[in-house]
Design a protein around this motif. Structure first.
Motif, PDB file in Angstrom:
ATOM      1  N   LEU A 218       0.916  -1.219   0.082  1.00 53.87           N
ATOM      2  CA  LEU A 218       0.134  -0.131  -0.097  1.00 53.87           C
ATOM      3  C   LEU A 218       0.897   1.299   0.057  1.00 53.87           C
ATOM      4  O   LEU A 218       0.486   2.212  -1.037  1.00 53.87           O
ATOM      5  CB  LEU A 218      -0.874   0.195   1.172  1.00 53.87           C
ATOM      6  CG  LEU A 218      -1.912   1.124   1.325  1.00 53.87           C
ATOM      7  CD1 LEU A 218      -2.689   1.432   0.109  1.00 53.87           C
ATOM      8  CD2 LEU A 218      -2.797   1.177   2.562  1.00 53.87           C
ATOM      9  N   GLY A 219       1.986   1.058   0.872  1.00 47.97           N
ATOM     10  CA  GLY A 219       2.758   2.539   0.688  1.00 47.97           C
ATOM     11  C   GLY A 219       3.430   2.646  -0.553  1.00 47.97           C
ATOM     12  O   GLY A 219       3.463   3.824  -0.997  1.00 47.97           O
ATOM     13  N   ILE A 220       3.666   1.612  -1.418  1.00 41.97           N
ATOM     14  CA  ILE A 220       4.365   2.014  -2.753  1.00 41.97           C
ATOM     15  C   ILE A 220       3.253   2.459  -3.431  1.00 41.97           C
ATOM     16  O   ILE A 220       3.519   3.258  -4.200  1.00 41.97           O
ATOM     17  CB  ILE A 220       4.987   0.814  -3.202  1.00 41.97           C
ATOM     18  CG1 ILE A 220       6.249   0.330  -2.233  1.00 41.97           C
ATOM     19  CG2 ILE A 220       5.430   0.726  -4.604  1.00 41.97           C
ATOM     20  CD1 ILE A 220       6.583  -1.279  -2.724  1.00 41.97           C
ATOM     21  N   LEU A 221       1.795   1.802  -3.332  1.00 40.00           N
ATOM     22  CA  LEU A 221       1.107   2.182  -4.438  1.00 40.00           C
ATOM     23  C   LEU A 221       0.576   3.811  -4.073  1.00 40.00           C
ATOM     24  O   LEU A 221       0.350   4.504  -5.157  1.00 40.00           O
ATOM     25  CB  LEU A 221      -0.374   1.290  -3.729  1.00 40.00           C
ATOM     26  CG  LEU A 221      -1.493   1.790  -4.769  1.00 40.00           C
ATOM     27  CD1 LEU A 221      -1.250   1.134  -6.232  1.00 40.00           C
ATOM     28  CD2 LEU A 221      -2.766   0.822  -4.112  1.00 40.00           C
ATOM     29  N   LEU A 222       0.649   4.167  -2.829  1.00 40.09           N
ATOM     30  CA  LEU A 222       0.078   5.448  -2.627  1.00 40.09           C
ATOM     31  C   LEU A 222       1.220   6.600  -3.083  1.00 40.09           C
ATOM     32  O   LEU A 222       0.636   7.460  -3.591  1.00 40.09           O
ATOM     33  CB  LEU A 222       0.134   5.775  -0.905  1.00 40.09           C
ATOM     34  CG  LEU A 222      -0.919   4.839  -0.330  1.00 40.09           C
ATOM     35  CD1 LEU A 222      -0.940   5.194   1.290  1.00 40.09           C
ATOM     36  CD2 LEU A 222      -2.250   5.455  -0.776  1.00 40.09           C
ATOM     37  N   ASP A 223       2.717   6.061  -3.030  1.00 40.41           N
ATOM     38  CA  ASP A 223       3.481   7.063  -3.695  1.00 40.41           C
ATOM     39  C   ASP A 223       3.313   7.216  -4.959  1.00 40.41           C
ATOM     40  O   ASP A 223       3.582   8.326  -5.726  1.00 40.41           O
ATOM     41  CB  ASP A 223       4.921   6.585  -3.147  1.00 40.41           C
ATOM     42  CG  ASP A 223       5.197   6.996  -1.589  1.00 40.41           C
ATOM     43  OD1 ASP A 223       4.511   7.773  -1.091  1.00 40.41           O
ATOM     44  OD2 ASP A 223       6.159   6.284  -1.318  1.00 40.41           O
ATOM     45  N   THR A 224       3.148   6.075  -5.651  1.00 43.29           N
ATOM     46  CA  THR A 224       2.941   5.939  -7.014  1.00 43.29           C
ATOM     47  C   THR A 224       1.743   6.806  -7.548  1.00 43.29           C
ATOM     48  O   THR A 224       1.776   7.733  -8.503  1.00 43.29           O
ATOM     49  CB  THR A 224       2.313   4.527  -7.700  1.00 43.29           C
ATOM     50  OG1 THR A 224       3.453   3.656  -7.370  1.00 43.29           O
ATOM     51  CG2 THR A 224       2.129   4.636  -9.084  1.00 43.29           C
ATOM     52  N   LEU A 225       0.430   6.888  -6.935  1.00 47.77           N
ATOM     53  CA  LEU A 225      -0.428   7.892  -7.078  1.00 47.77           C
ATOM     54  C   LEU A 225      -0.423   9.027  -6.757  1.00 47.77           C
ATOM     55  O   LEU A 225      -0.900   9.882  -7.562  1.00 47.77           O
ATOM     56  CB  LEU A 225      -2.010   7.281  -6.363  1.00 47.77           C
ATOM     57  CG  LEU A 225      -2.220   5.784  -6.556  1.00 47.77           C
ATOM     58  CD1 LEU A 225      -3.556   5.423  -5.595  1.00 47.77           C
ATOM     59  CD2 LEU A 225      -2.724   5.943  -7.908  1.00 47.77           C
ATOM     60  N   LEU A 226       0.391   9.515  -5.715  1.00 41.64           N
ATOM     61  CA  LEU A 226       0.338  10.953  -5.138  1.00 41.64           C
ATOM     62  C   LEU A 226       1.284  11.646  -4.790  1.00 41.64           C
ATOM     63  O   LEU A 226       1.291  12.796  -4.532  1.00 41.64           O
ATOM     64  CB  LEU A 226      -0.628  10.976  -3.683  1.00 41.64           C
ATOM     65  CG  LEU A 226      -2.024  10.140  -3.914  1.00 41.64           C
ATOM     66  CD1 LEU A 226      -2.510   9.873  -2.301  1.00 41.64           C
ATOM     67  CD2 LEU A 226      -3.017  10.874  -4.727  1.00 41.64           C
ATOM     68  N   ASP A 227       2.517  11.048  -5.045  1.00 35.74           N
ATOM     69  CA  ASP A 227       3.710  11.704  -4.685  1.00 35.74           C
ATOM     70  C   ASP A 227       3.982  12.867  -5.384  1.00 35.74           C
ATOM     71  O   ASP A 227       4.547  13.575  -4.923  1.00 35.74           O
ATOM     72  CB  ASP A 227       4.926  10.600  -4.968  1.00 35.74           C
ATOM     73  CG  ASP A 227       6.239  10.732  -3.962  1.00 35.74           C
ATOM     74  OD1 ASP A 227       5.837  11.441  -2.769  1.00 35.74           O
ATOM     75  OD2 ASP A 227       7.415  10.867  -4.338  1.00 35.74           O
ATOM     76  N   ASP A 228       3.514  13.021  -6.603  1.00 38.07           N
ATOM     77  CA  ASP A 228       3.656  14.220  -7.446  1.00 38.07           C
ATOM     78  C   ASP A 228       2.703  15.249  -7.432  1.00 38.07           C
ATOM     79  O   ASP A 228       2.782  16.155  -8.209  1.00 38.07           O
ATOM     80  CB  ASP A 228       3.995  13.683  -9.007  1.00 38.07           C
ATOM     81  CG  ASP A 228       5.059  13.003  -9.212  1.00 38.07           C
ATOM     82  OD1 ASP A 228       5.973  13.154  -8.748  1.00 38.07           O
ATOM     83  OD2 ASP A 228       5.076  12.196 -10.354  1.00 38.07           O
ATOM     84  N   LEU A 229       1.876  15.161  -6.469  1.00 41.13           N
ATOM     85  CA  LEU A 229       0.727  16.310  -6.207  1.00 41.13           C
ATOM     86  C   LEU A 229       1.426  17.412  -5.500  1.00 41.13           C
ATOM     87  O   LEU A 229       2.679  17.325  -4.794  1.00 41.13           O
ATOM     88  CB  LEU A 229      -0.398  15.819  -5.360  1.00 41.13           C
ATOM     89  CG  LEU A 229      -1.463  14.838  -5.980  1.00 41.13           C
ATOM     90  CD1 LEU A 229      -2.385  14.365  -4.991  1.00 41.13           C
ATOM     91  CD2 LEU A 229      -2.030  15.281  -7.102  1.00 41.13           C
ATOM     92  N   PRO A 230       1.079  18.595  -5.725  1.00 45.02           N
ATOM     93  CA  PRO A 230       1.663  19.849  -4.888  1.00 45.02           C
ATOM     94  C   PRO A 230       1.409  19.561  -3.526  1.00 45.02           C
ATOM     95  O   PRO A 230       0.601  18.729  -3.056  1.00 45.02           O
ATOM     96  CB  PRO A 230       0.917  20.918  -5.589  1.00 45.02           C
ATOM     97  CG  PRO A 230       0.177  20.405  -6.713  1.00 45.02           C
ATOM     98  CD  PRO A 230      -0.022  18.928  -6.700  1.00 45.02           C
ATOM     99  N   GLU A 231       2.485  20.065  -2.868  1.00 49.11           N
ATOM    100  CA  GLU A 231       2.219  19.668  -1.197  1.00 49.11           C
ATOM    101  C   GLU A 231       1.327  20.508  -0.764  1.00 49.11           C
ATOM    102  O   GLU A 231       0.833  20.105   0.052  1.00 49.11           O
ATOM    103  CB  GLU A 231       3.707  20.489  -0.635  1.00 49.11           C
ATOM    104  CG  GLU A 231       3.842  19.904   0.738  1.00 49.11           C
ATOM    105  CD  GLU A 231       3.935  18.539   1.085  1.00 49.11           C
ATOM    106  OE1 GLU A 231       3.161  18.140   2.110  1.00 49.11           O
ATOM    107  OE2 GLU A 231       4.516  17.748   0.181  1.00 49.11           O
ATOM    108  N   ASN A 232       0.971  21.897  -1.070  1.00 50.32           N
ATOM    109  CA  ASN A 232      -0.055  22.839  -0.273  1.00 50.32           C
ATOM    110  C   ASN A 232      -0.815  23.267  -1.613  1.00 50.32           C
ATOM    111  O   ASN A 232      -0.525  23.569  -2.841  1.00 50.32           O
ATOM    112  CB  ASN A 232       0.682  24.122   0.360  1.00 50.32           C
ATOM    113  CG  ASN A 232       1.709  23.381   1.318  1.00 50.32           C
ATOM    114  OD1 ASN A 232       1.226  22.896   2.258  1.00 50.32           O
ATOM    115  ND2 ASN A 232       2.895  23.582   1.353  1.00 50.32           N
ATOM    116  N   GLY A 233      -1.886  23.872  -1.258  1.00 50.05           N
ATOM    117  CA  GLY A 233      -3.112  24.600  -1.966  1.00 50.05           C
ATOM    118  C   GLY A 233      -3.496  25.865  -1.583  1.00 50.05           C
ATOM    119  O   GLY A 233      -2.977  26.134  -0.514  1.00 50.05           O
TER     120      GLY A 233
END
Length: 436
Positions: A218-233
């Protein structure tokens, strides 16, 4: 749509069977946190990814941007057209859904174990690299405008829009999540790109997962999905400052049946009196025929087919709301009965029999809420966004059962305010005048 998060929060309770559910907190290598229930009996995993902040983040000149952006996430991404994306989803036998509400964006996914990595790569494209192609924008814009047109002919939607616009002037809550015809027509691709950058960020994400996956996977999957999102909005808008006084608003609409939406300020999820308020709501207008309002308005007098109340846990201003429909000739009497019951429970509380019946229903109906891994994932994401402890599901029933008549009497006197109750009626009600 606006009630989805509320209903999940309000229907949580516990049974002995639930106490066997073990929730694990998982932290990905990239620092993302999720709650997981492992279940390897069926080869698939369900994910619920919630981003706090949605329509409430829209700027004044771009109402509906976040709603439209969310609808665009499956309309082409990473070089794939909308048709390509749909075909890839189907070929993987995976399921994605993207929904936008007042306070949150909800991404749900179900993936087979055998092609989970491929499905995750596809979902990543939708979340990180949406195309926002002009042809797709115009197609989705037309769909949204059609929905707005339909809402303008729906008495329930008309009542809701009026209530919120009066209650929250100057705050994003005063506006419908979809925007208006004028605002949607004015939205540009740049508005959608801005909405994407502002809403889908790592600092406001909450994740629930259930099914055939280990914590490391799950940890690897989450980084695949979301790691490149902006940190803040974009920061959240802050308190909504409820402004609607008690009274009556009548909106004339040609229909043989009037729709009434009623309510006033509610109670925060972490208020010490939340559980008494939760049980109180069940007794007054909960989801069965034993509620006071169903008995008095429907069973005893035949004024409606159904009436109910609920606690709306909006992030920036909780509400206590309810709704019913009645013939134009009977709606005035139904409102009189409603106000009388509101005042009676505020003054006199509830009986021991009412309390016991409500507690039995709330605890006994709980297993029906958990229909599979997708429901578990959604509840865990909502628990995190509500800042609830990870063992909440194992203590929930005790807290419901600990509520006493005295607790409800105290809470009812504080929460239930007959003078503050505002009723919006859409129809052609006989004997009712605006402001009466």
């Amino acid at each position: 749509m606006m009630f989805r998060a509320t209903l999940i929060a309000l229907t949580l309770s516990t049974t002995p069977a639930l106490a066997q559910v073990q929730i694990q907190e998982v932290t990905s290598p990239g620092g993302l946190t999720a709650w997981l229930v492992e279940d390897h009996s069926i080869p698939f995993v369900a994910l619920d990814i919630e981003f706090s902040g949605a329509a409430n983040l829209d700027p004044e000149d771009a109402r509906g941007a976040t709603y439209m952006m969310t609808a665009m996430l499956e309309e082409g991404a990473g070089g794939l057209t909308a048709r390509d994306f749909a075909a890839a989803t189907e070929s993987l036998a995976t399921y994605f859904e993207f929904d936008s509400y007042r306070d949150s964006i909800i991404v749900t996914a179900q993936m087979l174990t055998q092609n989970r990595d491929e499905a995750a790569d596809l979902l990543r494209l939708a979340l990180i690299e949406p195309s926002f192609g002009e042809a797709a924008i115009e197609r989705v814009r037309a769909q949204i405008l059609s929905g707005i047109d339909s809402d303008q002919n729906d008495p329930g939607e008309i009542a809701s829009e009026a209530f919120y616009s009066m209650a929250f002037q100057g705050h994003p809550y005063a506006h419908q999540t979809e925007g208006t015809v004028e605002s949607v027509l004015a939205l540009t691709r740049d508005d959608l790109v801005d909405a994407h950058q502002n809403a889908l960020t790592r600092d406001r994400v909450f994740i629930g997962a259930a099914g055939d996956i280990t914590p490391d996977e799950l940890g690897i999957l989450l980084d695949t999905l979301l790691d490149d999102l902006p940190e803040n909005g974009t920061p959240s808008p802050g308190p909504a400052n409820y402004q609607l006084e008690g009274g009556l608003t009548v909106i004339n609409y040609p229909t043989p049946q009037s729709t009434a939406l009623f309510g006033h300020e509610g109670i925060e999820r972490h208020d010490p009196d939340f559980f008494p308020a939760f049980v109180l709501n069940q007794i007054l207008g909960g989801s069965n025929f034993r509620s006071r309002l169903m008995q008095e308005v429907r069973v005893e007098r035949g004024l409606t087919y159904g009436i109910g109340t609920f606690l709306s846990l909006l992030d920036h201003e909780p509400l206590m709301l309810g709704q019913f429909s009645s013939s134009n000739e009977l709606v005035a009497e139904a409102i009189d009965v409603l106000r009388a019951e509101w005042a009676d429970i505020a003054e006199n509380g509830v009986s021991a029999e009412e309390l016991a019946a409500a507690q039995l229903y709330l605890t006994g109906s709980y297993p029906l809420r958990f229909t599979g891994n997708d429901t578990l994932a959604a509840i865990m994401a909502r628990m995190q966004s509500d800042n609830m402890p990870i063992d909440y599901v194992n203590t929930r029933n005790d807290q419901v059962m600990a509520v006493t008549q005295q607790d409800i009497a105290r809470t009812a006197a504080r929460l239930m305010d007959p003078d503050a109750l505002h009723v919006v009626v859409v129809g052609e009600p006989v004997g009712l005048e605006d402001g009466g």
